[in-house]
Motif scaffolding. Structure first.
Motif, PDB file in Angstrom:
ATOM      1  N   UNK A  69       0.812  -1.213   0.000  1.00 51.00           N
ATOM      2  CA  UNK A  69       0.000   0.000   0.000  1.00 51.00           C
ATOM      3  C   UNK A  69       0.847   1.266   0.000  1.00 51.00           C
ATOM      4  N   UNK A  70       2.060   1.215   0.523  1.00 47.96           N
ATOM      5  CA  UNK A  70       2.881   2.426   0.648  1.00 47.96           C
ATOM      6  C   UNK A  70       4.010   2.486  -0.372  1.00 47.96           C
ATOM      7  N   UNK A  71       4.957   1.537  -0.292  1.00 42.75           N
ATOM      8  CA  UNK A  71       6.160   1.614  -1.124  1.00 42.75           C
ATOM      9  C   UNK A  71       5.835   1.472  -2.612  1.00 42.75           C
ATOM     10  N   UNK A  72       4.999   0.497  -2.974  1.00 42.24           N
ATOM     11  CA  UNK A  72       4.670   0.314  -4.393  1.00 42.24           C
ATOM     12  C   UNK A  72       3.966   1.537  -4.962  1.00 42.24           C
ATOM     13  N   UNK A  73       3.145   2.167  -4.149  1.00 45.30           N
ATOM     14  CA  UNK A  73       2.450   3.367  -4.588  1.00 45.30           C
ATOM     15  C   UNK A  73       3.432   4.509  -4.835  1.00 45.30           C
ATOM     16  N   UNK A 113       1.382   1.786 -13.915  1.00 42.07           N
ATOM     17  CA  UNK A 113      -0.005   1.343 -13.835  1.00 42.07           C
ATOM     18  C   UNK A 113      -0.127   0.077 -12.986  1.00 42.07           C
ATOM     19  N   UNK A 114       0.782  -0.869 -13.196  1.00 41.31           N
ATOM     20  CA  UNK A 114       0.735  -2.130 -12.453  1.00 41.31           C
ATOM     21  C   UNK A 114       0.961  -1.905 -10.956  1.00 41.31           C
ATOM     22  N   UNK A 115       1.986  -1.108 -10.630  1.00 41.50           N
ATOM     23  CA  UNK A 115       2.275  -0.848  -9.216  1.00 41.50           C
ATOM     24  C   UNK A 115       1.126  -0.100  -8.546  1.00 41.50           C
ATOM     25  N   UNK A 116       0.494   0.819  -9.288  1.00 42.12           N
ATOM     26  CA  UNK A 116      -0.642   1.549  -8.717  1.00 42.12           C
ATOM     27  C   UNK A 116      -1.788   0.595  -8.415  1.00 42.12           C
ATOM     28  N   UNK A 117      -2.091  -0.285  -9.363  1.00 45.08           N
ATOM     29  CA  UNK A 117      -3.191  -1.235  -9.173  1.00 45.08           C
ATOM     30  C   UNK A 117      -2.880  -2.189  -8.024  1.00 45.08           C
ATOM     31  N   UNK A 146      -3.670  -3.677  -2.221  1.00 45.52           N
ATOM     32  CA  UNK A 146      -3.198  -3.691  -0.832  1.00 45.52           C
ATOM     33  C   UNK A 146      -4.066  -2.811   0.061  1.00 45.52           C
ATOM     34  N   UNK A 147      -4.434  -1.639  -0.448  1.00 41.22           N
ATOM     35  CA  UNK A 147      -5.312  -0.764   0.329  1.00 41.22           C
ATOM     36  C   UNK A 147      -6.647  -1.448   0.608  1.00 41.22           C
ATOM     37  N   UNK A 148      -7.193  -2.088  -0.409  1.00 41.37           N
ATOM     38  CA  UNK A 148      -8.455  -2.798  -0.238  1.00 41.37           C
ATOM     39  C   UNK A 148      -8.347  -3.909   0.788  1.00 41.37           C
ATOM     40  N   UNK A 149      -7.225  -4.612   0.767  1.00 41.41           N
ATOM     41  CA  UNK A 149      -7.022  -5.710   1.707  1.00 41.41           C
ATOM     42  C   UNK A 149      -6.878  -5.221   3.149  1.00 41.41           C
ATOM     43  N   UNK A 150      -6.676  -3.927   3.308  1.00 40.93           N
ATOM     44  CA  UNK A 150      -6.567  -3.382   4.654  1.00 40.93           C
ATOM     45  C   UNK A 150      -7.850  -2.744   5.156  1.00 40.93           C
TER      46      UNK A 150
END
Length: 338
Positions: free
Chosen positions: A72-76, A288-292, A297-301
């Motif tokens: 949710x953080x680093x990939x974003x 695009x891939x990292x954002x998705x 990850x955000x959804x899973x939290x």
């Protein structure tokens, strides 16, 4: 050296789960396209909805938590850096400084207006800012980029993206009807679409049925809005740091997030022609891939039951903010007589 691989192992289960949700989102978007001819919900939105569904319907084991946090953080943050390679300032300057300054002004006014609408309707400060930036700049991407800077809660990010995404689909479908209603020329409509529609693909969808001129100018205006993301996030970062620590000699790294520096450097490199054309598409696809994946990850939290409690307020704020953005955009078009 032996401890380094072991330090990475705890995040693997969570990252794998994020990856699985991401692939499922891509698959659902492809299925939408095959069945309906277009994807009504993009993979970014589907990823957060799927992730939220998994979290709500199934209690996740604690071993997934660290990987979900990294996703949710680093990939974003990596995605925001790569986004800088997707825009070039040169093409925008050819369309007139007045229009560019006007677009920047609309973004600033819309952020302030949307923020105070949110606060007036009782939303928390951070959520009001997320919606303000999402409506005023580039929808989901802006919400995702602003979130780590203001330390927004995961459920606020999820709620903001979910409601803005649904409204974004409605805007794409209804916007072409304004051509006759507001007596727009194709160019005026393109500017209006670029100022009010959230994502570049949505701008294309909203303008393609009107004219090629609408598509062209709408895309350029939209890119100017995307360019505002870096300065806006930088300002929010400085505001957030000021007065928080009581240290008057904060280092530059404390004031400016590393990923915003990276975004601006890649933007400058793209504008100067230093990035090979062959690298642009891979950079865009990776961003695009990292954002998705970060949205998964955000959804899973997030537990959906907590998000739904704020549904009425968030919907009202998003709708009123969009109407305010439309009004300000209309005034700009009439003032510039584009």
């Amino acid at each position: 050296m032996k401890n380094e691989p072991n330090a990475f192992l705890p995040v693997v289960p969570g990252l794998l789960l994020c990856g699985a949700v991401t692939l499922a989102a891509y698959a659902l978007e492809a299925a939408e396209t095959r069945v309906f001819g277009r994807a009504w919900l993009e993979s970014l939105v589907l990823a957060i909805l799927l992730g939220t569904g998994v979290r709500t319907l199934h209690r996740l084991h604690p071993r997934f938590e660290s990987g979900i946090h990294v996703g949710a953080k680093l990939l974003l943050e990596i995605a925001v850096v790569l986004l800088g390679a997707s825009v070039s300032a040169g093409a925008l300057l050819e369309n007139g400084l007045g229009l560019i300054v006007g677009i920047a002004g609309v973004v600033v006014i819309a952020i302030v207006l949307s923020y105070f609408i949110g606060r007036g309707l009782g939303l928390p400060k951070k959520m009001a800012m997320l919606i303000a930036c999402g409506n005023s700049i580039c929808g989901n991407s802006a919400i995702a980029a602003v979130a780590p800077v203001i330390d927004a809660d995961g459920k606020d990010v999820a709620a903001s993206i979910a409601f803005t995404a649904v409204l974004g689909v409605v805007v794409v479908l209804g916007l072409p009807f304004l051509v006759g209603l507001l007596s727009f020329t194709p160019v005026e409509y393109g500017v209006f679409a670029g100022l009010t529609v959230y994502a570049v693909p949505q701008v294309l969808a909203a303008t393609a049925s009107v004219s090629a001129a609408s598509v062209h100018i709408g895309t350029l205006v939209k890119l100017v809005r995307v360019l505002m993301l870096g300065p806006v996030v930088l300002v929010l970062s400085m505001i957030g740091r000021r007065g928080g620590s009581g240290n008057a000699r904060l280092r530059l790294s404390h004031l400016v997030p590393w990923f915003i520096v990276g975004f601006l450097l890649l933007l400058a490199a793209r504008s100067a022609g230093w990035i090979p054309e062959a690298a642009l598409v891979p950079a865009h696809e990776a961003a695009n891939f990292f954002t998705i994946m970060s949205m998964a990850a955000l959804g899973l939290g997030v537990d959906a039951r907590a998000v739904l409690r704020a549904g009425g307020k968030v919907t009202s704020v998003v709708v009123l903010s969009l109407l305010g953005l439309g009004a300000v955009s209309f005034v700009l078009i009439r003032l510039l007589a584009v």
